[in-house]
Design a protein around this motif. Structure first.
Motif, short mmCIF file in Angstrom:
data_model
loop_
_atom_site.label_atom_id
_atom_site.label_comp_id
_atom_site.label_asym_id
_atom_site.label_seq_id
_atom_site.Cartn_x
_atom_site.Cartn_y
_atom_site.Cartn_z
N ALA A 188 0.82 -1.21 0.00
CA ALA A 188 0.00 0.00 0.00
C ALA A 188 0.85 1.26 0.00
N LEU A 189 2.08 1.17 0.48
CA LEU A 189 2.90 2.37 0.68
C LEU A 189 3.43 2.99 -0.62
N PRO A 190 4.01 2.22 -1.55
CA PRO A 190 4.50 2.87 -2.78
C PRO A 190 3.38 3.47 -3.61
N ASP A 191 2.17 2.88 -3.54
CA ASP A 191 1.04 3.44 -4.28
C ASP A 191 0.62 4.79 -3.71
N GLU A 192 0.70 4.91 -2.38
CA GLU A 192 0.23 6.12 -1.72
C GLU A 192 1.28 7.24 -1.74
N PHE A 193 2.55 6.86 -1.62
CA PHE A 193 3.61 7.87 -1.49
C PHE A 193 4.53 7.80 -2.70
N LYS A 194 4.05 8.31 -3.81
CA LYS A 194 4.81 8.22 -5.04
C LYS A 194 6.03 9.15 -5.02
N ASP A 195 6.00 10.20 -4.18
CA ASP A 195 7.17 11.08 -4.10
C ASP A 195 8.24 10.52 -3.18
N GLY A 196 7.91 9.41 -2.47
CA GLY A 196 8.93 8.72 -1.70
C GLY A 196 8.90 8.95 -0.22
N LEU A 197 8.71 10.18 0.28
CA LEU A 197 8.83 10.48 1.70
C LEU A 197 7.48 10.45 2.40
N PHE A 198 7.48 9.98 3.65
CA PHE A 198 6.27 9.94 4.46
C PHE A 198 6.68 9.83 5.91
N ASP A 199 5.71 9.92 6.83
CA ASP A 199 6.00 9.72 8.24
C ASP A 199 5.20 8.52 8.74
N LEU A 200 5.41 8.14 10.01
CA LEU A 200 4.75 6.96 10.55
C LEU A 200 3.24 7.09 10.54
N GLU A 201 2.75 8.28 10.87
CA GLU A 201 1.30 8.48 10.89
C GLU A 201 0.70 8.32 9.50
N GLY A 202 1.38 8.90 8.51
CA GLY A 202 0.91 8.76 7.14
C GLY A 202 0.95 7.32 6.67
N ALA A 203 2.00 6.59 7.06
CA ALA A 203 2.11 5.19 6.68
C ALA A 203 0.96 4.38 7.29
N ALA A 204 0.66 4.62 8.57
CA ALA A 204 -0.42 3.89 9.23
C ALA A 204 -1.76 4.19 8.57
N THR A 205 -1.97 5.44 8.16
CA THR A 205 -3.22 5.81 7.49
C THR A 205 -3.33 5.10 6.15
N ALA A 206 -2.24 5.05 5.39
CA ALA A 206 -2.26 4.38 4.08
C ALA A 206 -2.55 2.90 4.23
N VAL A 207 -1.94 2.26 5.21
CA VAL A 207 -2.18 0.83 5.42
C VAL A 207 -3.60 0.59 5.91
N ALA A 208 -4.13 1.47 6.78
CA ALA A 208 -5.50 1.33 7.28
C ALA A 208 -6.50 1.40 6.14
N LEU A 209 -6.27 2.27 5.17
CA LEU A 209 -7.15 2.35 4.01
C LEU A 209 -7.11 1.08 3.19
N LYS A 210 -5.96 0.41 3.20
CA LYS A 210 -5.79 -0.82 2.43
C LYS A 210 -6.49 -2.00 3.09
N ILE A 211 -6.35 -2.13 4.42
CA ILE A 211 -6.86 -3.32 5.10
C ILE A 211 -8.12 -3.05 5.91
N ASP A 212 -8.52 -1.77 6.00
CA ASP A 212 -9.75 -1.38 6.72
C ASP A 212 -9.70 -1.75 8.19
N ASP A 213 -8.56 -1.50 8.83
CA ASP A 213 -8.41 -1.79 10.25
C ASP A 213 -7.30 -0.88 10.79
N GLU A 214 -7.70 0.19 11.50
CA GLU A 214 -6.73 1.19 11.94
C GLU A 214 -5.75 0.63 12.97
N ASP A 215 -6.25 -0.12 13.95
CA ASP A 215 -5.36 -0.65 14.99
C ASP A 215 -4.35 -1.65 14.41
#
Length: 238
Positions: A168-195
């Motif tokens: 989910a991460l390379p699709d969401e962050f095409k410019d390359g840089l992100f932070d932990l919060e952004g990474a968790a949000t991108a993964v949550a959108l992919k698997i539909d489970d925030e925790d």
């Protein structure tokens, strides 16, 4: 788990589950940690350190350590990739590419991942020219079968959820840089489970799939390329 021994004598007990032929049960992992903490030495002055060697095949143990859901003094120490400094020491020891320019190229081609560093070592045994070693290492990385093996060796593909989270991460962050919060949000959108997404990002971080730039993160480029290559192939085969 022994608890005796003379005072002022150092002792390290190692449980290396990664060498077992059969998958290690989650209860066994948990028991090893519990035994390390409970049968304490009975003699004053006796100390003991316990090293539990594990890998991504024991996700239940990782979950308890990363989420801190159970009281434990155990703390994970990650030894997955060689950084630039340790790669320099390794290169000097095996005489792969001690020159600075070659060392940078070696780090670029391997990312410090053990499987690829081992590939470089074997190539060095076959070829005396360090530049030839680097050329052939680049050819190996371009091979899809080798790319799949390299991706699987990192542990990212060990479990479907971390694998899905990583993709989910390379699709969401095409410019390359992100932070932990952004990474968790991108993964949550992919698997539909925030925790679960937060745990997955912590799991991926422990696997050292991220490079840090100040407070920002970037997917380690060698692994990113390998996963993209195997993903493209899987898409065509399906």
């Amino acid at each position: 788990m022994c608890s005796g021994g003379p005072a002022r004598e150092r002792r390290v007990v190692i449980s290396a589950f990664v060498n077992y032929r059969e998958p290690v049960r989650a209860e066994t992992c948990r028991e090893a940690v519990d035994l390390a903490e409970t049968p304490l030495p009975a003699t004053p002055g006796v100390t003991r350190g316990v090293v539990l060697v594990t890998d991504p095949a024991q996700p239940a143990l990782w979950r308890s350590l990363l989420t801190e859901t159970e009281p434990t003094s155990a703390a994970p120490v990650v030894l997955r990739r060689r950084d630039h400094r340790s790669l320099r020491c390794w290169a000097q020891r095996v005489n792969v590419s001690p020159a600075e320019g070659r060392l940078d190229r070696l780090h670029e081609l391997t990312g410090g991942w053990p499987l690829l560093v081992d590939r470089a070592h074997r190539l060095r045994e076959e070829w005396s020219d360090p530049d030839e070693v680097l050329r052939r290492l680049a050819d190996l990385r371009a091979d899809r079968v080798e790319a799949r093996a390299s991706a699987e060796a990192t542990g990212v593909c060990e479990d479907p959820l971390p694998a899905a989270g990583y993709r989910a991460l390379p699709d969401e962050f095409k410019d390359g840089l992100f932070d932990l919060e952004g990474a968790a949000t991108a993964v949550a959108l992919k698997i539909d489970d925030e925790d679960e997404a937060r745990l997955i990002v912590d799991f991926l971080g422990t696997l050292q799939v991220f490079d840090r730039e100040d407070t920002q993160l970037r997917l380690e480029p060698v692994l990113r390329e390998c996963v993209a290559s195997t993903g493209d192939r899987a898409a065509r085969e399906s």
